[in-house]
Design a protein around this motif. Structure first.
Motif, mmCIF file in Angstrom:
data_model
loop_
_atom_site.group_PDB
_atom_site.id
_atom_site.type_symbol
_atom_site.label_atom_id
_atom_site.label_comp_id
_atom_site.label_asym_id
_atom_site.label_seq_id
_atom_site.Cartn_x
_atom_site.Cartn_y
_atom_site.Cartn_z
ATOM 1 N N ALA A 1 6.844 4.680 -7.557
ATOM 2 C CA ALA A 1 6.577 4.787 -6.257
ATOM 3 C C ALA A 1 5.707 5.967 -5.677
ATOM 4 O O ALA A 1 4.491 6.053 -5.173
ATOM 5 C CB ALA A 1 7.431 4.236 -5.242
ATOM 6 N N LEU A 2 6.572 7.206 -6.299
ATOM 7 C CA LEU A 2 5.943 8.386 -5.749
ATOM 8 C C LEU A 2 4.593 8.544 -6.712
ATOM 9 O O LEU A 2 3.847 9.154 -6.069
ATOM 10 C CB LEU A 2 6.899 9.464 -6.165
ATOM 11 N N TRP A 3 4.419 8.067 -7.838
ATOM 12 C CA TRP A 3 3.442 8.569 -8.602
ATOM 13 C C TRP A 3 2.102 7.702 -8.126
ATOM 14 O O TRP A 3 1.101 8.005 -8.298
ATOM 15 C CB TRP A 3 3.655 8.305 -10.049
ATOM 16 N N ARG A 4 2.577 6.478 -7.715
ATOM 17 C CA ARG A 4 1.466 5.327 -7.083
ATOM 18 C C ARG A 4 0.638 6.213 -5.965
ATOM 19 O O ARG A 4 -0.470 6.383 -5.860
ATOM 20 C CB ARG A 4 2.051 4.326 -6.756
ATOM 21 N N ILE A 5 1.473 6.843 -5.203
ATOM 22 C CA ILE A 5 0.866 7.342 -4.063
ATOM 23 C C ILE A 5 0.134 8.709 -4.476
ATOM 24 O O ILE A 5 -1.087 8.984 -3.679
ATOM 25 C CB ILE A 5 2.165 7.944 -3.010
ATOM 26 N N SER A 6 0.587 9.522 -5.204
ATOM 27 C CA SER A 6 0.015 10.690 -5.517
ATOM 28 C C SER A 6 -1.309 10.687 -6.834
ATOM 29 O O SER A 6 -1.978 11.639 -6.938
ATOM 30 C CB SER A 6 1.029 11.690 -6.117
ATOM 31 N N GLY A 7 -0.949 9.600 -7.725
ATOM 32 C CA GLY A 7 -1.810 9.492 -8.813
ATOM 33 C C GLY A 7 -1.297 10.356 -10.060
ATOM 34 O O GLY A 7 -2.086 10.599 -11.042
ATOM 35 N N ASN B 1 0.794 -1.218 0.110
ATOM 36 C CA ASN B 1 0.037 0.105 0.081
ATOM 37 C C ASN B 1 0.827 1.257 0.239
ATOM 38 O O ASN B 1 2.069 1.286 -0.511
ATOM 39 C CB ASN B 1 -0.851 -0.128 1.096
ATOM 40 N N GLU B 2 0.518 2.266 0.539
ATOM 41 C CA GLU B 2 1.458 3.647 0.448
ATOM 42 C C GLU B 2 2.414 3.541 1.374
ATOM 43 O O GLU B 2 3.525 4.150 1.118
ATOM 44 C CB GLU B 2 0.275 4.636 0.845
ATOM 45 N N GLY B 3 2.320 2.628 2.609
ATOM 46 C CA GLY B 3 3.515 2.542 3.343
ATOM 47 C C GLY B 3 4.601 1.899 2.859
ATOM 48 O O GLY B 3 5.829 2.124 2.648
ATOM 49 N N TRP B 4 4.352 1.048 1.986
ATOM 50 C CA TRP B 4 5.203 0.173 1.040
ATOM 51 C C TRP B 4 5.815 0.851 0.161
ATOM 52 O O TRP B 4 7.235 0.913 -0.241
ATOM 53 C CB TRP B 4 4.655 -1.165 0.303
ATOM 54 N N ASP B 5 5.216 2.056 -0.653
ATOM 55 C CA ASP B 5 5.599 2.871 -1.632
ATOM 56 C C ASP B 5 6.820 3.824 -1.203
ATOM 57 O O ASP B 5 7.487 4.030 -1.679
ATOM 58 C CB ASP B 5 4.316 3.755 -2.091
ATOM 59 N N PHE B 6 6.493 4.296 0.390
ATOM 60 C CA PHE B 6 7.419 5.003 0.784
ATOM 61 C C PHE B 6 8.635 4.278 1.388
ATOM 62 O O PHE B 6 9.686 4.968 1.141
ATOM 63 C CB PHE B 6 6.674 5.436 2.175
#
Length: 357
Positions: free
Chosen positions: A256-262, A157-162
Motif C-alpha cells: 500500500a505504501l509503495w502504491r502511493i509513492s511509486g 485510490n490513495e485514500g483506500w491505500d492509507f
C-alpha cells in the motif's frame, strides 16, 4: 489528496482495527478461563494482567483500579473513556475522524461507524458480563462489516491505500504484543509447573494464543501435528499467506505504501518506504531459529520499535504540516506519535480536538 483527509482515513482505520483486536483478546480470555475451570481451579489474576500488558497500560490501570479481575479489566478495556485504547474510546475516535471527512467516505461507511458507536453507548457493563460472547461477537462482526463495506463502496485510490496501511500496521503491532506477553506468561508457568507443559492446560493456553489471532483453523491446515509452540510462533510471525500473521501484514502495508509513492523493490522514494522495505526483507529471510537465537522478547521489541519508526515516517511524509525531515534524530521529540513513555501510538487530530473541548 489533502493530508488532512489522508490522516483522518488513516486513524479511522487504525482505531477500528484496534477496537476489534481488543474485543478478540477479551473474548478469547473469557473462553480460556471457562475451559481451564474444567481442568483446574483458576483464581490467578495473571490471566487478566496479560490483557493490560498487551496494551502497555499497566501504570494507568493501576492508578484507577485496585485489582485485576474480569470486572475491572473489562471496564477498563471496554468502557473507560479515560483509556484511549478502550473499545468505546477507539470507536468514538474512529467516528470523529470519519465525521471530519464525511464528504470523502461512502454513506455506508459512515452508517456503519455511527451504528456501532450508538450501540456501544447503549450497552451496560452488566450486559457485557452476562453475555460476553454475544457482545464481543457484535464488535468483531461490526469491524468485519466495516472492512467489507469499505472494500466494496470506497474507491481503491490513495485514500483506500492509507486505510490499508493503518489496518496492517495496527494489526502487526497487536500480534507482536500478544505473542510477546502470552509467550512469556506461558513460559514462566511451564517453568514453575513443569507437569503442565505436556498437559491439557498448556495445550488450551496455546490454542488461546491462536484463537486470539483467529488462526487456530488455519494453523491446523498447515501443521497437522499436535499444538507445538515453535510451530505456532513460526505461523504467527513468518507465514506469508495467513492474513493475520506479522509477515503477511507487513507485506500488505508495504504494498500500500509503495502504491502511493511509486517505490519499487530496487528504488525507494521516501523513508517510510525504505523502513517498511527493510522490515519486510528481514522477515522474508528470517527463520524461527534466528528468532530464538536473538531471543523472542528482544526480537519482538525490535519489531515494535521498527513499526513505530515506520508510523512516524508516514506521519512526517504525508500528514505533517511542515517539510518532513529526511531522518529523525530523536524519535520522542520528532512528533507525539509514539504516545507517552513509549506506549502505543494513539495520536490523532480528532483526539487533540476532543481534549481541547
Amino acid at each position: 489528496m489533502l493530508s488532512r483527509v489522508a490522516e483522518s482515513l488513516f486513524w479511522m482505520s487504525r482505531y477500528f482495527e484496534r477496537a476489534e483486536n481488543t474485543a478478540r483478546f477479551l473474548d478469547v480470555n473469557f473462553n480460556l478461563l471457562l475451559d481451564l475451570n474444567k481442568i483446574t481451579h483458576v483464581e490467578n489474576p495473571s490471566y487478566w494482567v496479560a490483557l493490560i500488558l498487551v496494551t502497555s497500560d499497566k501504570e494507568r490501570f493501576n492508578s484507577l483500579y485496585d485489582e485485576y479481575s474480569a470486572h475491572t479489566v473489562t471496564d477498563y478495556l471496554v468502557f473507560n473513556k479515560n483509556n484511549p485504547n478502550s473499545i468505546t474510546s477507539c470507536i468514538g475516535l474512529a467516528r470523529e475522524n470519519a465525521r471530519s471527512i464525511i464528504e470523502s467516505i461512502s454513506s455506508e461507511m459512515w452508517e456503519q461507524v455511527n451504528n456501532l458507536y450508538h450501540y456501544l453507548q447503549s450497552v451496560t457493563p452488566q450486559f457485557v458480563h452476562n453475555d460476553p460472547y454475544g457482545f464481543y461477537k457484535e464488535i468483531k462482526n461490526a469491524s468485519h462489516l466495516f472492512q467489507g463495506i469499505t472494500d466494496n463502496t470506497f474507491s481503491h485510490n490513495e485514500g483506500w491505500d492509507f486505510i490499508q496501511i493503518a489496518k496492517y500496521l495496527e494489526r502487526t503491532d497487536n500480534i507482536a504484543r500478544l505473542i510477546d506477553v502470552k509467550y512469556h506468561m506461558l513460559l514462566s508457568e511451564a517453568q514453575s509447573q513443569p507437569e503442565l507443559v505436556e498437559g491439557s492446560e498448556d495445550i488450551i493456553q496455546w490454542m488461546a494464543v491462536l484463537k486470539s489471532c483467529s488462526a487456530l483453523e488455519a494453523f491446523r491446515k498447515v501443521y497437522l501435528s499436535k499444538i507445538d509452540p515453535d510451530n505456532i510462533l513460526r505461523f504467527l510471525i513468518l507465514d506469508r499467506s495467513f492474513p493475520r500473521s506479522i509477515n503477511f501484514s507487513v507485506c500488505a502495508a508495504e504494498d500500500a505504501l509503495w502504491r502511493i509513492s511509486g517505490s519499487s523493490r530496487h528504488r525507494y522514494v521516501n523513508n517510510a518506504d525504505r523502513l517498511i522495505g527493510k522490515l519486510e526483507a528481514k522477515l522474508s529471510y528470517t527463520a524461527i531459529e534466528d528468532i530464538f537465537a536473538t531471543g523472542l522478547h528482544r526480537y519482538l521489541e525490535d519489531l515494535e520499535q521498527r513499526l513505530v519508526k515506520v508510523g512516524e515516517q508516514v506521519h512526517l511524509t504525508y500528514f505533517a504540516y511542515h517539510t518532513p525531515e529526511i531522518e529523525s534524530t530523536d524519535i520522542e521529540e520528532a512528533l507525539p506519535f509514539t504516545g507517552i513513555a513509549g506506549g502505543r501510538p494513539n495520536w490523532s487530530q480528532a483526539q487533540q480536538h476532543q481534549q481541547q473541548q
